[in-house]
Design a protein around this motif. Structure first.
Motif, PDB file in Angstrom:
ATOM      1  N   LYS A   1       0.816  -1.255   0.004  1.00 15.64           N
ATOM      2  CA  LYS A   1       0.004  -0.207  -0.235  1.00 15.64           C
ATOM      3  C   LYS A   1       0.817   1.158  -0.143  1.00 15.64           C
ATOM      4  O   LYS A   1       0.637   2.515  -0.460  1.00 15.64           O
ATOM      5  CB  LYS A   1      -0.735   0.000   1.325  1.00 15.64           C
ATOM      6  CG  LYS A   1      -1.869  -1.099   1.134  1.00 15.64           C
ATOM      7  CD  LYS A   1      -2.941  -0.846   2.250  1.00 15.64           C
ATOM      8  CE  LYS A   1      -4.103  -1.956   2.309  1.00 15.64           C
ATOM      9  NZ  LYS A   1      -4.980  -1.799   3.443  1.00 15.64           N
ATOM     10  N   ARG A   2       1.947   1.136   0.633  1.00 14.27           N
ATOM     11  CA  ARG A   2       2.944   2.284   0.591  1.00 14.27           C
ATOM     12  C   ARG A   2       4.561   1.614   0.542  1.00 14.27           C
ATOM     13  O   ARG A   2       4.717   0.405   0.904  1.00 14.27           O
ATOM     14  CB  ARG A   2       2.912   2.938   1.632  1.00 14.27           C
ATOM     15  CG  ARG A   2       3.299   2.439   3.168  1.00 14.27           C
ATOM     16  CD  ARG A   2       3.185   3.302   4.319  1.00 14.27           C
ATOM     17  NE  ARG A   2       3.781   2.788   5.425  1.00 14.27           N
ATOM     18  CZ  ARG A   2       4.947   2.780   5.871  1.00 14.27           C
ATOM     19  NH1 ARG A   2       6.066   3.555   5.049  1.00 14.27           N
ATOM     20  NH2 ARG A   2       5.591   2.185   7.043  1.00 14.27           N
TER      21      ARG A   2
ATOM     22  N   PRO B   1      -1.900   1.859   5.901  1.00 16.21           N
ATOM     23  CA  PRO B   1      -2.090   2.939   4.928  1.00 16.21           C
ATOM     24  C   PRO B   1      -1.135   4.025   4.688  1.00 16.21           C
ATOM     25  O   PRO B   1      -0.430   4.252   5.822  1.00 16.21           O
ATOM     26  CB  PRO B   1      -3.385   3.324   5.558  1.00 16.21           C
ATOM     27  CG  PRO B   1      -3.663   2.610   6.620  1.00 16.21           C
ATOM     28  CD  PRO B   1      -2.714   1.671   7.019  1.00 16.21           C
TER      29      PRO B   1
END
Length: 157
Positions: A111-112, A156
């Motif tokens: 996601k990152r 996130p």
């Protein structure tokens, strides 16, 4: 049955990125061109199903960007005997291969990205080969290191 092992492979994103792996047919490609004996030995130790952290090097920031898995175990690296290939090795013998490659398949992007500076700041990763050995293009990762890095990449942005 032996337990799953964990690895890290490095690639410059301008040469081959995790997005390139995701776009490859079957999300799979061969991992060729390794010309370091220690890294070659790691390739030969990889087993189908082993998990692989995919690291973007020589970019800003350098970072782990996704997870792949070994789809095919080590086999002779054909680029070593191809005179037209950038990875050609004139000492390589097709009948007694020196260099090997594996196939890897994309599992999922993070996601990152998890940058190197962040990895360096985590005490539990202080013995990670990436932080100790630096330049090696294929290296082992402990199950604990794999878990920490994948949790960081799953958070996130």
């Amino acid at each position: 049955m032996p337990s799953r092992q964990f690895w890290l492979v490095k690639s410059e994103p301008e040469v081959f990125s995790f997005d390139d792996l995701l776009a490859a047919p079957g999300r799979t490609t061969h991992w060729d061109g390794v010309r370091n004996f220690a890294a070659r030995n790691h390739l030969r130790a990889m087993k189908k199903g082993d998990r692989v952290l995919f690291y973007h090097s020589s970019t800003k920031p350098t970072a782990v960007v996704g997870v792949a898995e070994v789809a095919r175990e080590a086999y002779p690296d054909s680029t070593a005997v191809d005179k037209k290939d950038a990875h050609f090795d004139p000492k390589s013998d097709p009948d007694d291969p020196t260099w090997f490659m594996v196939d890897i398949k994309a599992v999922a992007p993070f996601k990152r990205p998890v940058p190197l500076d962040e990895l360096k700041s985590i005490k539990a990763l202080s013995k990670m080969a990436l932080l100790r050995l630096g330049r090696l293009s294929v290296q082992p990762v402990t199950p604990e290191e794999f878990e920490i890095v994948t949790k960081l990449g799953s958070a996130p942005p």
